[in-house]
Write a protein that holds these residues in place. Structure first.
Motif, PDB file in Angstrom:
ATOM      1  N   ILE A  16       0.834  -1.202   0.000  1.00  0.00           N
ATOM      2  CA  ILE A  16       0.000   0.000   0.000  1.00  0.00           C
ATOM      3  C   ILE A  16       0.873   1.259   0.000  1.00  0.00           C
ATOM      4  CG2 ILE A  16      -1.867   1.243   1.200  1.00  0.00           C
ATOM      5  CD1 ILE A  16      -2.782  -1.480   0.243  1.00  0.00           C
ATOM      6  N   LEU A  17       1.919   1.250   0.808  1.00  0.00           N
ATOM      7  CA  LEU A  17       2.842   2.389   0.805  1.00  0.00           C
ATOM      8  C   LEU A  17       4.150   1.944   0.171  1.00  0.00           C
ATOM      9  CD1 LEU A  17       2.338   4.068   4.299  1.00  0.00           C
ATOM     10  CD2 LEU A  17       1.132   4.495   2.156  1.00  0.00           C
ATOM     11  N   ASP A  18       4.661   2.797  -0.712  1.00  0.00           N
ATOM     12  CA  ASP A  18       5.792   2.388  -1.537  1.00  0.00           C
ATOM     13  C   ASP A  18       6.895   3.448  -1.471  1.00  0.00           C
ATOM     14  OD1 ASP A  18       7.395   1.201  -3.368  1.00  0.00           O
ATOM     15  OD2 ASP A  18       6.142   1.659  -5.110  1.00  0.00           O
ATOM     16  N   GLY A  19       7.577   3.480  -0.338  1.00  0.00           N
ATOM     17  CA  GLY A  19       8.693   4.424  -0.197  1.00  0.00           C
ATOM     18  C   GLY A  19       8.239   5.827   0.163  1.00  0.00           C
ATOM     19  N   VAL A  20       7.577   5.955   1.307  1.00  0.00           N
ATOM     20  CA  VAL A  20       7.104   7.275   1.738  1.00  0.00           C
ATOM     21  C   VAL A  20       8.197   7.979   2.549  1.00  0.00           C
ATOM     22  CG1 VAL A  20       5.465   8.507   3.216  1.00  0.00           C
ATOM     23  CG2 VAL A  20       4.672   6.654   1.740  1.00  0.00           C
ATOM     24  N   ASN A  21       8.462   9.225   2.199  1.00  0.00           N
ATOM     25  CA  ASN A  21       9.353  10.065   2.993  1.00  0.00           C
ATOM     26  C   ASN A  21       8.570  11.296   3.412  1.00  0.00           C
ATOM     27  OD1 ASN A  21      12.180   8.842   2.929  1.00  0.00           O
ATOM     28  ND2 ASN A  21      11.494   8.703   0.796  1.00  0.00           N
ATOM     29  N   LEU A  22       8.691  11.632   4.689  1.00  0.00           N
ATOM     30  CA  LEU A  22       7.843  12.712   5.205  1.00  0.00           C
ATOM     31  C   LEU A  22       8.518  13.302   6.437  1.00  0.00           C
ATOM     32  CD1 LEU A  22       4.804  13.903   5.201  1.00  0.00           C
ATOM     33  CD2 LEU A  22       4.371  12.173   6.933  1.00  0.00           C
ATOM     34  N   ARG A  23       8.437  14.622   6.548  1.00  0.00           N
ATOM     35  CA  ARG A  23       9.013  15.258   7.732  1.00  0.00           C
ATOM     36  C   ARG A  23       8.044  16.329   8.223  1.00  0.00           C
ATOM     37  NH1 ARG A  23      14.355  17.055   9.788  1.00  0.00           N
ATOM     38  NH2 ARG A  23      13.870  19.054  10.735  1.00  0.00           N
ATOM     39  N   ILE A  24       7.781  16.299   9.517  1.00  0.00           N
ATOM     40  CA  ILE A  24       6.935  17.335  10.109  1.00  0.00           C
ATOM     41  C   ILE A  24       7.710  17.953  11.266  1.00  0.00           C
ATOM     42  CG2 ILE A  24       4.737  17.815  11.259  1.00  0.00           C
ATOM     43  CD1 ILE A  24       3.570  15.401   9.814  1.00  0.00           C
ATOM     44  N   ASP A  25       7.842  19.261  11.221  1.00  0.00           N
ATOM     45  CA  ASP A  25       8.615  19.942  12.265  1.00  0.00           C
ATOM     46  C   ASP A  25       7.738  20.302  13.459  1.00  0.00           C
ATOM     47  OD1 ASP A  25      11.083  19.883  10.971  1.00  0.00           O
ATOM     48  OD2 ASP A  25      10.515  21.594   9.693  1.00  0.00           O
ATOM     49  N   PRO A  26       8.360  20.565  14.603  1.00  0.00           N
ATOM     50  CA  PRO A  26       7.577  20.973  15.773  1.00  0.00           C
ATOM     51  C   PRO A  26       6.774  22.237  15.458  1.00  0.00           C
ATOM     52  CG  PRO A  26       9.840  20.470  16.427  1.00  0.00           C
ATOM     53  CD  PRO A  26       9.797  20.425  14.932  1.00  0.00           C
ATOM     54  N   GLY A  27       5.535  22.247  15.857  1.00  0.00           N
ATOM     55  CA  GLY A  27       4.699  23.421  15.643  1.00  0.00           C
ATOM     56  C   GLY A  27       4.053  23.481  14.269  1.00  0.00           C
ATOM     57  N   GLU A  28       4.370  22.512  13.427  1.00  0.00           N
ATOM     58  CA  GLU A  28       3.900  22.555  12.049  1.00  0.00           C
ATOM     59  C   GLU A  28       2.636  21.696  11.882  1.00  0.00           C
ATOM     60  OE1 GLU A  28       6.538  22.558   8.057  1.00  0.00           O
ATOM     61  OE2 GLU A  28       6.507  20.654   9.126  1.00  0.00           O
ATOM     62  N   THR A  29       1.678  22.233  11.146  1.00  0.00           N
ATOM     63  CA  THR A  29       0.487  21.444  10.832  1.00  0.00           C
ATOM     64  C   THR A  29       0.415  21.239   9.328  1.00  0.00           C
ATOM     65  OG1 THR A  29      -0.762  22.140  12.764  1.00  0.00           O
ATOM     66  CG2 THR A  29      -2.040  21.458  10.865  1.00  0.00           C
ATOM     67  N   CYS A  30       0.251  19.986   8.934  1.00  0.00           N
ATOM     68  CA  CYS A  30       0.247  19.657   7.515  1.00  0.00           C
ATOM     69  C   CYS A  30      -1.058  18.971   7.133  1.00  0.00           C
ATOM     70  CB  CYS A  30       1.390  18.688   7.198  1.00  0.00           C
ATOM     71  SG  CYS A  30       2.996  19.298   7.754  1.00  0.00           S
ATOM     72  N   VAL A  31      -1.447  19.161   5.881  1.00  0.00           N
ATOM     73  CA  VAL A  31      -2.565  18.362   5.368  1.00  0.00           C
ATOM     74  C   VAL A  31      -2.030  17.342   4.378  1.00  0.00           C
ATOM     75  CG1 VAL A  31      -4.554  19.876   5.677  1.00  0.00           C
ATOM     76  CG2 VAL A  31      -3.090  20.169   3.673  1.00  0.00           C
ATOM     77  N   LEU A  32      -2.719  16.206   4.365  1.00  0.00           N
ATOM     78  CA  LEU A  32      -2.336  15.143   3.445  1.00  0.00           C
ATOM     79  C   LEU A  32      -3.510  14.943   2.494  1.00  0.00           C
ATOM     80  CD1 LEU A  32      -0.310  12.891   2.688  1.00  0.00           C
ATOM     81  CD2 LEU A  32      -1.383  11.469   4.439  1.00  0.00           C
ATOM     82  N   LEU A  33      -3.256  15.218   1.225  1.00  0.00           N
ATOM     83  CA  LEU A  33      -4.322  15.122   0.221  1.00  0.00           C
ATOM     84  C   LEU A  33      -4.056  13.921  -0.674  1.00  0.00           C
ATOM     85  CD1 LEU A  33      -4.102  18.900  -0.740  1.00  0.00           C
ATOM     86  CD2 LEU A  33      -5.883  17.869   0.691  1.00  0.00           C
ATOM     87  N   GLY A  34      -5.099  13.424  -1.273  1.00  0.00           N
ATOM     88  CA  GLY A  34      -4.901  12.301  -2.184  1.00  0.00           C
ATOM     89  C   GLY A  34      -6.210  11.598  -2.450  1.00  0.00           C
TER      90      GLY A  34
END
Lengths: 240, 413
Positions: A16-34
């Motif tokens: 299902i996941l094929d080589g995911v790289n992801l970084r979230i810094d302190p205090g950061e809010t991210c959205v994941l679309l798809g």
């Protein structure tokens, strides 16, 4: 806060996941679309350690390798998740899990009242809850847990406007979005399908996931506008 | 021999004749038991005045099934076939051995073998033919028990048939709570318990009867009980068995004979390896507006469990629901759920639901995301599964049930 490196996840024999790289810094809010089926929920559940997943790659949380850690240990270290479709747990009350996370009975009642769930504390967890009630129940549990990294799987799906506003307010509160950016220490990763939660929660960054890979990142508003205009087909054309 | 009135003696003789014809009649369910293997155990143990006179192991066994010194409206204690204690504490609530009661109240002839048939099977027949011991508990009209009345049936000697015949009467408008704990000595390897219990719930009365079984792996258990419930009367029957037991077979029946009467059963059982458990609940709704509810929970831990339920609707406007859930925690043994409904007229409402499953992995994972370890999550789910709603049960008894369940949780996981 979170760093995911070369993550591959196999669920029931299917990659299902094929080589995911992801970084979230302190205090950061991210959205994941798809699009549906691209692996967004799998990524969130892999981060909290769904035991049925076969995993390769590494997940660092606050600098510690948590890839092999049992779920509850990850929660202790400050991870928290709300599910898109939480299962009903017969015989275990909402109050029981809230007490498990936070001993203060008075505060629990106060939080439940605020989320319109005062009468739900003694009910079996998620059993017979409506769509909106499920979302509010997930939120009240996160309010109790107060995690440092909040993973939210479609907090806005199937929710009416009033509920959406309340859910947005709670997410902002947990993430301390009203503080100045440099004082924020909580981080968030929010899956949203149509981006409706973004009316209330203003993320710092957006990612697009296609076929088990994060293919694009950028300003959330711009990403969502592009997707609304050209669909995910547009994304595919863009990356190829 | 009991000293009975002439009239009672005549009845007794008739009952014996009937019983004699049933001495070889096998029970409909459960494995057969060879009655000749057992002796009568202790019949003349000396009585005690309080529980502290028992030895430590015995006291612990009793405590485990809810027997205690404090907060009881009366106590009855029987070891093998000897009465050790019969204590009346609350005014208006009688507690005595059946032996004394039969001598004292001639009217008991109208109750003796009235709810249960003496020729039902070889066990009822044996009981009648071998001078049973047992208790008589009665709440006088409009008396409410402040605390539960407790009774304990304990098998001390191996090779014993403990032969018990009880009569429990909640007179008009009374409220009576009874807890019965059944236990066995640590070294009692082979024994049989036969227990006849006849319950009479009079008009507007409420009787709640909670039974905690803690028999051992060498004990065969054959209770035979029935309740007759009159107008607006309510009968609660709660049953817990968490221990390994050689075999238990029982199918208590509630006859709702009065208008708007009600019977409610809660049954919680664990079938451990080596146990053969066959437990049913039956309600016969004979009067207009009568109701019944049955809730059963069974855990499969390698043993055999039959969970039966039967509701028979024979009158207008009756209502019955039967719910049975099984949880398999091992790949050995089985749970066999057999719900039955029988209707003999149009205007009634009977239903049942049955489900057997395992602990769902997604539920464990979900609870782990709330901070519980895998073991804690499993325990929470099993505990939740067993904590049946005990509507109407007094708090003290509800707590005893939960305590018994809690105490055995760790041994199941």
């Amino acid at each position: 806060m979170l760093e995911v490196k070369d993550l591959e996840v196999i669920v029931g024999g299917r990659k299902i996941l094929d080589g995911v790289n992801l970084r979230i810094d302190p205090g950061e809010t991210c959205v994941l679309l798809g699009p549906n089926g691209s692996g967004k929920s799998t990524l969130l559940q892999a981060i909290v350690g769904n035991p049925t997943y076969q995993i390769t790659g590494t997940i660092f949380f606050k600098g510690e390798d948590i890839t092999q850690m049992p779920t509850n240990e990850r929660i202790k270290r400050g991870l928290g998740i709300s599910f898109q479709h939480p299962p009903a747990v017969r015989g275990v009350k909402l109050l029981d899990v809230m007490e498990e996370m936070h001993g203060d009975g008075e505060k629990i009642e106060e939080m439940a009242e605020r989320m319109g769930l005062g009468d739900f504390l003694e009910r079996d967890l998620n059993l017979g809850f409506s769509g909106g009630e499920l979302k509010r129940s997930e939120m009240v549990q996160l309010l109790t847990l107060q995690p440092d990294l909040v993973l939210l799987d479609e907090p806005d799906s199937g929710v009416d406007v009033e509920n959406l506003e309340l859910i947005g307010e709670v997410i902002n509160e947990i993430l301390k979005r009203s503080s100045k950016p440099r004082f924020r220490n909580r981080s968030g990763l929010i899956i949203t399908h149509m981006g409706s939660i973004m009316q209330y929660v203003k993320p710092d960054k957006g990612f697009v996931m296609l076929d088990g890979k994060i293919v694009c990142s950028g300003k959330p508003e711009e990403l969502i506008n592009q997707i609304k205009k050209n669909g995910y087909e547009g994304c595919m054309k863009c990356i190829n | 021999m009991y000293k009975l009135s002439l009239e009672f003696s005549k009845l007794d003789k008739k009952l014996r004749e009937k019983a004699l014809k049933a001495v070889d009649k096998k029970a409909l369910y459960g494995e057969d038991v060879d009655l000749d293997r057992y002796g009568e155990g202790e019949k003349d143990l000396s009585s005690i005045t309080n529980l502290n006179e028992l030895d430590e192991n015995e006291r612990k066994a009793l405590t485990d099934v809810g027997i205690q010194e404090e907060n009881r409206s009366g106590s009855y204690l029987q070891f093998d076939n000897s009465v050790l204690l019969e204590l009346q504490i609350q005014e208006g609530i009688e507690v005595m051995s059946i032996f004394k009661a039969l001598e004292k109240y001639d009217w008991l002839k109208d109750y003796w073998w009235n709810a249960v048939a003496v020729d039902q099977d070889k066990f009822t027949a044996y009981s009648q033919l071998h001078e049973p011991m047992g208790y008589f508990i009665r709440a006088k009209p409009y008396i409410k028990s402040e605390f539960p009345v407790q009774s304990c049936l304990y098998i001390k000697s191996g090779g014993t048939v403990q032969n018990v015949h009880n009569i429990i009467v909640a007179e008009e408008g009374s409220e009576l709570d009874v807890i019965t704990g059944c236990a066995v000595g640590e070294k009692t390897e082979d024994a049989l318990h036969i227990g006849i219990s006849e319950f009479f719930v009079k008009r507007d009365a409420t009787l709640s009867f909670t039974m905690i079984h803690s028999w051992g792996e060498g004990v065969a258990v054959r209770p035979r009980s029935a309740a007759i419930i009159e107008e607006n009367g309510t009968f609660f029957s709660n049953y817990v068995n968490m221990r390994r037991t050689k075999s238990i077979q029982m199918y208590p029946t509630a006859y709702c004979v009065g208008k708007n009467s009600m019977a409610r059963y809660s049954t919680v059982m664990v079938a451990r390896e080596g146990s053969k458990i066959d437990i049913g609940s039956r309600s016969v709704l004979k009067a207009e507006g009568s109701k019944t509810e049955m809730i059963s929970r069974a855990i499969g831990l390698g043993g055999e469990a039959y969970i039966r339920g039967d509701i028979e609707g024979e009158a207008e406007d009756v209502k019955g629901h039967l719910e049975c859930r099984g949880l398999m925690l091992k790949d050995e043994g089985f749970i066999f759920s057999i719900p039955e409904l029988k209707a003999s007229l149009q205007n009634l409402d009977l239903s049942h639901e049955a489900a057997i499953g395992k602990i769902a992995e997604d539920e464990i994972f979900y609870l782990m995301t709330r901070g519980l370890s895998a073991e804690e999550a499993t325990a929470a789910i099993v505990r939740g599964f067993l904590n049946v709603e005990t509507k109407g049960l007094p708090k003290a008894l509800d707590e005893e049930m939960r305590k018994t369940i809690e105490a055995s949780l760790s041994s199941m996981l």
